[in-house]
Design an enzyme around this catalytic site. Structure first.
Site, PDB file in Angstrom:
ATOM      1  CE  LYS A  80      -3.691   2.155   2.774  1.00 18.77           C
ATOM      2  NZ  LYS A  80      -4.466   2.029   4.022  1.00 18.77           N
ATOM      3  CB  SER A 156      -7.652   3.676   3.626  1.00 15.61           C
ATOM      4  OG  SER A 156      -6.765   3.108   4.582  1.00 15.61           O
ATOM      5  CB  SER A 180      -7.775   0.911   6.506  1.00  9.65           C
ATOM      6  OG  SER A 180      -8.404   2.143   6.738  1.00  9.65           O
TER       7      SER A 180
END
Length: 467
Positions: A80, A156, A180
């Site tokens: 990420k 996220s 997330s």
């Protein structure tokens, strides 16, 4: 070698060991898949194909000599774009971050992967500074759901979830400050674990403080356990990191659920309106846990919604992470992020400490709860994926993403291990997730129970058709 993209990390390693295929073949297949899915789902900020193939060739030579490096040699992974990856900009979904930095350091979890020979395919998308439960940003646009591109992948860590679901690498590193990794795992039909806080070190420290965790996003629990065995060790850059775990999470998976005391809370005591299809899928999975030998009791934790305290902590973090920006840079921010950072900047120290008091009390109550129960089971989310590009479902009446994630953010406040396991689909063919929660430091129980569900055929479900 398209079929290589369907294999878990465990199966890829078995193939390398026997010589059935090589890290170069697996990496090429994963890169082709990433390039194929990118136009439709937008899972990646950037691919690092040249570096990936170089690392795969080095891994292939080590396997040829019978000298693999560590536990993940040659396995394709994604990261990420919140976590530092040496040699690649970490822009955190923001136009306010200058890509022309030095970028010469790995985050602790990334460093452990590098030490174990993993092959980095690239960086996955995130909302700006990871601030919300869906994945869209002014920098990289909207990340879409693998099962229906008109819907959100969640966030996220939505890019990581979409990449894993569609075969662009079996492993990904995500971050979780309020759900997330679990939110997009639920929406995209994969497995994800938010470990106990400190189990996976984090550097640089998050502006959101000890709400923020790093966790595995994978095809199944066995891969997550293997990944946690690699990344779950202390790093001197994170003073809050835990000591090394007492044993291997992967080796502990066979313990199963027989004899475990499981509390099943369908709606946190009626506090949450759960869609019927979600509730039914989760209940079926809970019934399967009972069939596997767990002692299941339908009961609720002593938990009142801590959303206002969470907002105080979270919005303050948003103010802190953007504090250094000049006025013209703040104008470039996601409008929702601008709104919460302004609110966070107005909180006093006393208000912040009052929120910490709420958090401490919540942790105490959950600690007492787990004196009686080994595991808590809830839905991961009360809904399935909604329209892409929106923070909240249309017509829901929610103002912020926390309105539709009441099962996830409380366990960031308590720092407990919590995972999302795919357990079925709704009437529109969208994945449903079940959440497993254990007491702090009992990540092994979460992984054991999840692995048991996969072994019983509850979890896998169907895979989305690649773009």
């Amino acid at each position: 070698m398209t079929e290589l993209t369907e294999l878990t990390a465990v199966r890829l390693l078995d193939g390398y060991r026997t010589g059935a295929f090589s890290p170069v073949e697996a990496t090429r297949a994963a890169l082709r898949r990433a390039e194929a899915i990118q136009p439709e789902v937008n899972a990646f900020v950037r691919l690092t194909a040249e570096d990936a193939l170089e690392r795969a060739r080095e891994s292939e030579e080590r396997w040829r000599r019978g000298e693999p490096r560590g536990l993940l040699d040659g396995v394709p992974v994604t990261v990420k774009d919140i976590l530092l990856l040496r040699g690649a900009p970490t822009l955190r979904g923001s136009k306010a971050v200058d890509p022309a930095g030095r970028w010469d350091e790995d985050a602790p979890s990334v460093a452990r992967l590098r030490e174990h020979g993993a092959v980095f395919l690239g960086k996955t998308t995130t909302p700006e500074y990871g601030w919300k439960g869906v994945t869209d940003s002014p920098l990289s646009g909207v990340t879409r759901n693998p099962y229906d591109p008109a819907r959100t992948a969640g966030g996220s860590s939505g890019g990581s979830a979409a990449a894993v679901a569609l075969g662009a690498g079996p492993l990904s590193l995500g971050t979780d400050g309020g759900g997330s990794v679990r939110i997009p795992a639920s929406f995209c039909g994969i497995f994800a674990l938010k470990p106990t806080y400190g189990r996976v070190p984090l550097y640089p420290a998050s502006a959101f403080g000890t709400l923020a965790h790093v966790g595995p996003m994978t095809r199944d629990a066995a891969d997550a356990a293997l990944l946690l065995d690699v990344i779950g060790h202390p790093d001197s850059r994170d003073w809050s990191a835990l000591a090394p775990p007492p044993g291997s999470y992967a080796e502990g998976l066979a313990g199963g659920v027989r004899g475990l005391r499981v509390a099943y809370s369908p709606s946190l005591g009626g506090q949450v309106a759960v869609r019927p299809a979600v509730a039914a899928a989760v209940r079926r999975a809970v019934e399967r846990l009972a069939e596997l030998g767990a002692y299941v009791t339908e009961t609720d934790p002593d938990l009142t919604d801590p959303v206002e305290a969470f907002h105080t902590l979270w919005f303050s973090g948003a103010a802190r992470v953007t504090q250094h920006l000049a006025p013209h840079q703040r104008e470039m921010l996601d409008p929702g992020l601008r709104e919460i950072r302004a609110r966070g900047a107005r909180y006093s120290a006393l208000e912040y400490l009052a929120a910490v008091d709420v958090r401490m009390d919540l942790g105490r109550r959950m600690g007492r709860f787990h004196d009686t129960y080994d595991l808590l089971v809830t839905p991961t989310l009360p809904i399935t994926a909604f329209e892409a590009g929106a923070e909240v479902p249309k017509g829901s009446g929610h103002r912020r993403w926390t309105g539709w994630t009441p099962f996830t953010y409380p366990f960031n406040m308590t720092q407990q291990p919590a995972a999302s396991v795919p357990v079925g689909f709704d009437g529109d063919g969208l994945p449903v997730g079940l959440q497993l929660v254990a007491a702090r430091h009992r990540d092994d129980l979460v992984l054991r129970a999840a692995h048991a569900l996969y072994g019983a055929g509850v979890a896998p479900g169907s895979r989305p058709t690649p773009a």
